[in-house]
Design a protein around this motif. Sequence first.
Motif, PDB file in Angstrom:
ATOM      1  N   ALA A  50     -74.028-109.546   8.555  1.00  0.00           N
ATOM      2  CA  ALA A  50     -72.614-109.959   8.745  1.00  0.00           C
ATOM      3  C   ALA A  50     -71.911-109.015   9.716  1.00  0.00           C
ATOM      4  N   ALA A  51     -72.295-107.718   9.695  1.00  0.00           N
ATOM      5  CA  ALA A  51     -72.072-106.706  10.812  1.00  0.00           C
ATOM      6  C   ALA A  51     -72.220-107.006  12.143  1.00  0.00           C
ATOM      7  N   PHE A  52     -73.502-107.506  12.249  1.00  0.00           N
ATOM      8  CA  PHE A  52     -73.767-107.886  13.649  1.00  0.00           C
ATOM      9  C   PHE A  52     -73.094-109.171  14.350  1.00  0.00           C
ATOM     10  N   ALA A  53     -72.918-109.970  13.547  1.00  0.00           N
ATOM     11  CA  ALA A  53     -72.058-111.275  13.759  1.00  0.00           C
ATOM     12  C   ALA A  53     -70.736-110.894  14.256  1.00  0.00           C
ATOM     13  N   ILE A  54     -70.060-109.924  13.429  1.00  0.00           N
ATOM     14  CA  ILE A  54     -68.795-109.417  13.799  1.00  0.00           C
ATOM     15  C   ILE A  54     -68.919-108.791  15.278  1.00  0.00           C
TER      16      ILE A  54
END
Length: 478
Positions: A291-295
Motif C-alpha cells: 500500500a505504501a509503495f502504491a501511494i
Amino acid sequence: MRYLLSGVGGIGLSALAWALKTEGHEVFGSDRSYDQGLFPAKFDAIKKMGVEMVPQDGVIVVNGDVDCVVASAAVEPQIPDIAAALEHNVQVIRRADLLAKMLNEKAKSVAVAGTSGKSTVTALVAFLARACDLDPTVINGAVMPDFSAADDTKCSVFGNARASNSDVFVAEACESDGSVVVYKPAISLIHNITLDHKPIEELITLFQRLVDQTQNVIVYNCDDPYVSALDLPEDKAVGYSLDDHADARFKAKNIVLSPQGVKFDIIIDDVEPYEIHAPMLGRHNVQNILAAFAIMDALGADMFDCLKALQKFSGVKSRLELIGKVDGITILDDYAHNPDKIDAAMSCVANHAGRILAYYQPHGFAPTRLMKDGYIESFTKNLRAQDKLFLQDIYYAGGTVAQDISSEDIAAGIRSAGALGSVDVFKSRDALIDAIVAEADAGDYILIMGARDDSIRFIGPDILQKLSSSSLQQAAQS
C-alpha cells in the motif's frame, strides 16, 4: 489564532498541537490525566513543544483567552472546556475537522484510511517520502521511531508528527467517529474494512464517501471483499494484492516470513520483480508495504529510492514492538484492539513461538458490546492448546457509558466456543502481571495487546524488569 486542545495528552491531539505551533499559533492544552497528576513525563514533553498546559476546568475559555477549542471525539460535551465554550459562543471544532482543513489545502495530500494498518502505512509513507526528498508534513496516530526531534527538527518530541511547508501532507484518517468523510485528499488509501467501532454496513458508506471525495488517485486493497466492492472509478483506482488479483498494479509474491522480518518480490505492472527485505513481522506488513509503495508511486517518487530506503525503516511503536528478551522469553507490545488486528498479531507470533502468553484489555464498553462475538471468534481461532490468554477488566475512561458487559463475558464465550488454550480474567493488573511472570518459560512469547489506555504500554517493560530481576537472583543463588 489561540487554540485550546482539550485532551491534548491523546496521541492525535498532541500531533496536531505540534502542527499548529509550527504554523505560528498560540496553543494551550488541557487534559484530565494532567489534572490528576498522571503521566508527568508526557505532559512535560508537551510543554517543551511550546504548549501551555492549563486545568481542564473551562476557566481559560470563560476568561476569553482562546478563540477556538479543539477536542477529539472521546471528549464528552460535559467536559468543562467544551461546556464553557458552548455557553460563551467560543468556536468548538473536532480534531478531525481541523486536521482535514489543513490536509485539504495541500496539493499532494494523502489520507490513509482503513480499519487496520493505518498508522503503519502512514509511518511508511512518511519515512519513504522524506527519504525521497519530498519533505512531508505528517500527522499520525502512533509514535514513529524514525521521526525523532533530536535527528529532525521538524518532528515533534513524541515522533507522531512532522511539520513542513511542502505540498506533501500525509495523515491517518480515522473512521471510528465517522470523521473520515471530512477529508478531500489528492490521494486516498482504502486499506481494509473489518468490524471496528461501527457495523460493516456503516463503514462501507463512510469509505465510499472518502472514495467519492478523492481528487486524483484511490489506492485500494484488491484482496479485501468489502473494499473491492466499493464503487471505484477506473481512471483513479490503483490496486494492490498479495493474491495475484488481476486488477492489481502492485503485487507481492514469494513471501517468506521469519522472526527477522519479511522477504518477498514486489511486482509493479506485471514487469520484472524486485526483491524486498524489511525488518517487519507478519504477512499483514507485506500488505502495508504494498500500500505504501502504491501511494509513493502516486506521489511521483522513484521506486528504486523507496526500495533502498525501506531496509532502514524502524517500524511503529506498539506494532509488534520488541520490548526485550530474557532467558529465552520474548516480550512484544502491540496496539491490537479489534478482532482483525488480534488475528494479525497472534497468527504472526504463532509462526515463531513455542507458546503465546497473551494479555488483552478491551478498550471500552461500547466497542466491547459491538465486537464481543468477534473477540470470541478471534481468540478461539488463535489460541493453541499450549497458549494462555490473560484478560483484564474493560478499560473505563470515565463518563456516562453503560457498564453492562465485562471481560468475563468474553472469557465465558471463548470457553464455550471450545478454545484449545486457557483464558483467565483479572481485576488487578498487578496480579495479572505476576501470573504472567510466574508462568513464563524459555521459548515463550509474551504478547501485550490493547489500546486507548496509555498505561498498557508500561506492562511489557514491567514484565521484562521482573523477569530480569528473577533471572539475576537465580544466577546469584546458583
